[in-house]
Design an enzyme around this catalytic site. Structure first.
Site, PDB file in Angstrom:
ATOM      1  N   ASN A  23     -19.931 -15.796  22.592  1.00 21.84           N
ATOM      2  CA  ASN A  23     -20.642 -17.063  22.990  1.00 21.84           C
ATOM      3  C   ASN A  23     -21.988 -16.037  23.622  1.00 21.84           C
ATOM      4  OD1 ASN A  23     -22.472 -18.792  23.963  1.00 21.84           O
ATOM      5  ND2 ASN A  23     -20.932 -19.609  25.179  1.00 21.84           N
ATOM      6  N   LYS A  25     -24.799 -17.102  24.300  1.00 25.65           N
ATOM      7  CA  LYS A  25     -25.636 -17.905  25.435  1.00 25.65           C
ATOM      8  C   LYS A  25     -27.277 -17.507  25.084  1.00 25.65           C
ATOM      9  CE  LYS A  25     -21.707 -17.803  28.451  1.00 25.65           C
ATOM     10  NZ  LYS A  25     -21.222 -17.829  30.146  1.00 25.65           N
ATOM     11  N   HIS A 111     -19.933 -26.888  26.695  1.00 31.84           N
ATOM     12  CA  HIS A 111     -19.873 -25.734  27.793  1.00 31.84           C
ATOM     13  C   HIS A 111     -20.183 -26.117  29.137  1.00 31.84           C
ATOM     14  CE1 HIS A 111     -20.314 -21.786  29.563  1.00 31.84           C
ATOM     15  NE2 HIS A 111     -19.548 -21.435  28.611  1.00 31.84           N
ATOM     16  N   GLU A 113     -21.743 -24.723  31.132  1.00 34.38           N
ATOM     17  CA  GLU A 113     -23.537 -24.626  31.734  1.00 34.38           C
ATOM     18  C   GLU A 113     -23.924 -25.689  30.928  1.00 34.38           C
ATOM     19  OE1 GLU A 113     -23.688 -20.797  29.758  1.00 34.38           O
ATOM     20  OE2 GLU A 113     -22.154 -19.944  31.300  1.00 34.38           O
ATOM     21  N   GLU A 183     -11.848 -23.026  29.862  1.00 28.93           N
ATOM     22  CA  GLU A 183     -12.775 -22.245  30.633  1.00 28.93           C
ATOM     23  C   GLU A 183     -13.047 -22.680  32.187  1.00 28.93           C
ATOM     24  OE1 GLU A 183     -15.504 -19.861  28.049  1.00 28.93           O
ATOM     25  OE2 GLU A 183     -16.679 -21.707  28.219  1.00 28.93           O
ATOM     26  N   GLY A 189     -18.661 -15.783  34.094  1.00 29.43           N
ATOM     27  CA  GLY A 189     -19.568 -14.784  34.559  1.00 29.43           C
ATOM     28  C   GLY A 189     -19.374 -14.188  36.167  1.00 29.43           C
ATOM     29  N   SER A 229     -14.840 -14.558  32.063  1.00 31.49           N
ATOM     30  CA  SER A 229     -14.634 -12.963  32.362  1.00 31.49           C
ATOM     31  C   SER A 229     -13.519 -12.187  31.885  1.00 31.49           C
ATOM     32  CB  SER A 229     -14.224 -13.059  34.048  1.00 31.49           C
ATOM     33  OG  SER A 229     -15.300 -13.487  34.620  1.00 31.49           O
TER      34      SER A 229
HETATM   35  P1  13P Z   1     -18.195 -14.650  30.696  1.00 33.10           P
HETATM   36  O1  13P Z   1     -17.054 -13.920  29.566  1.00 33.10           O
HETATM   37  O2  13P Z   1     -19.638 -13.919  30.887  1.00 33.10           O
HETATM   38  O3  13P Z   1     -17.469 -15.124  31.889  1.00 33.10           O
HETATM   39  O4  13P Z   1     -18.412 -16.044  29.936  1.00 33.10           O
HETATM   40  C1  13P Z   1     -17.534 -16.827  29.655  1.00 33.10           C
HETATM   41  C2  13P Z   1     -18.029 -17.799  28.996  1.00 33.10           C
HETATM   42  O5  13P Z   1     -19.052 -18.901  29.461  1.00 33.10           O
HETATM   43  C3  13P Z   1     -17.961 -18.165  27.276  1.00 33.10           C
HETATM   44  O6  13P Z   1     -18.296 -19.280  26.805  1.00 33.10           O
END
Ligand code: 13P
Length: 267
Positions: A23, A25, A111, A113, A183, A189, A229
Site C-alpha cells: 500500500n 498510500k 483503511h 486512514e 491493521e 506507521g 509496521s
Molecule cells: P506501515 O507499514 O507504514 O505501518 O503501514 C501499514 C499500513 O497502513 C498498510 O496499509
C-alpha cells in the site's frame, strides 16, 4: 520441498502462498512508480524464487502505468479506495468500473486512514464492499482497533463490530473474493508492530467470528493478512503462524529492497 519457481508466471495451484500487499498510500508519482515497477520486475525475473502472491496498490494516477509493467504476470494490481456508486456526479471520485479499466483486480477498503481522515464508517465501507463485489473487484477489507481501544482491552468487540457491519449482506460466494486485513491503528506507521502472538490470537478470533457468520470452510479459507509496521526484520516472525496469510505493507513497500526482503521472508 523445492521452493516454487513462481517468477512472473501465474501459478494458480498454490493457494497457500502468502499474500504480500504493497500500500503505497499517497507516495510516488508516475516516474517513481515506473522505476519501482522496473526494479521489482527485473528482480523477479532474475531470481525467480518468489513464493508469494504480490499485489501492488499504487495511487490512482499510477495504476495504468504499473498495470502496463505487470499485466499478464503473477503480480496483481489493486487500488487504495473507490466510491460506493457506479457512476454519476461525484466530483473527484473514482468508481469500481474505472479501476477495472486500469487493470485493477483488488481494492483496499476501509483503511484506518480513510476512517480517521475521511470519516468512513463501517456502514459506508459495507456499501463499498458490496459495490466492489458486484462489479467484479476483490475487496481487501481493513479493520483494527485504535490505541485507546487496545489499552482498554476492547480489541475483540471493536473488530467484531467492524467485521459484522463491513461484511453485512456479503454472500458465501462473495466471501471467496474477500480478503481481510487486520491493521491495529496503533501499529500503523509507528514502528511499533503487534507481536506475532497478538496477531495470531486476533486472526483466530476473526476466524471464529467468520465461522459464526458463515461456516467452517469460509472461516478456514478466507485470507486474513496483518498490517502495521511490517519490516524485513519482523516479517518472518509475523507471517509464521498458519492463520496469518500474509501482510499489508505501508512504509516498507516503498523501497524495492525492503519490499523484496519482506516477500522473501514469507516462505
Ligand atoms: P506501515 O507499514 O507504514 O505501518 O503501514 C501499514 C499500513 O497502513 C498498510 O496499509
Amino acid at each position: 520441498m523445492h521452493p516454487a519457481k513462481a517468477g512472473l508466471t501465474e501459478n494458480k495451484k498454490m493457494p497457500s502462498k502468502k499474500l504480500i500487499i504493497a500500500n503505497w498510500k499517497m507516495n510516488k508519482g508516475l516516474v517513481q512508480s515506473q522505476q519501482f515497477s522496473d526494479e521489482l520486475k527485473s528482480y523477479i525475473e532474475k531470481h525467480k524464487v518468489i513464493d508469494a502472491e504480490i499485489i501492488l496498490c499504487p495511487p490512482f494516477t499510477s495504476l495504468e502505468a504499473v498495470n502496463r509493467k505487470f499485466n499478464g504476470t503473477a503480480v496483481k494490481l489493486g487500488a487504495q479506495n473507490m466510491h460506493q456508486e457506479s457512476i454519476g456526479a461525484y466530483t473527484g471520485e473514482i468508481s469500481a468500473g474505472m479501476l477495472k479499466s486500469c487493470g485493477c483486480e483488488f481494492v483496499i477498503l476501509g483503511h484506518s486512514e480513510r476512517r480517521q481522515y475521511f470519516n468512513e464508517t463501517n456502514a459506508l465501507i459495507n456499501k463499498k464492499v458490496l459495490k466492489a463485489l458486484d462489479e467484479g473487484l476483490k475487496p481487501i477489507v481493513c479493520i483494527g482497533e485504535n490505541l485507546q481501544e487496545h489499552d482498554d482491552k476492547l480489541t475483540e468487540p471493536v473488530i467484531e463490530e467492524q467485521i459484522s457491519v463491513c461484511l453485512q449482506h456479503v454472500s458465501e460466494e462473495g466471501m471467496a473474493n474477500v480478503t481481510i486485513a487486520y491493521e491495529p491503528v496503533w501499529a500503523i506507521g509507528t514502528g511499533k508492530n503487534a507481536t506475532a502472538h497478538q496477531v495470531e490470537s486476533v486472526h483466530n478470533f476473526l476466524r471464529k467470528k467468520l465461522k459464526k457468520m458463515y461456516n467452517e470452510e469460509i472461516s478456514k479459507n478466507t485470507k486474513i493478512v496483518y498490517g502495521g509496521s511490517v519490516t524485513p526484520e519482523n516479517a518472518k516472525e509475523l507471517f509464521a503462524p498458519q492463520t496469518v496469510n500474509g501482510g499489508l505493507i505501508g512504509g516498507a513497500s516503498l523501497e524495492v529492497d525492503k519490499f523484496v526482503a519482506i516477500i522473501n521472508s514469507a516462505h
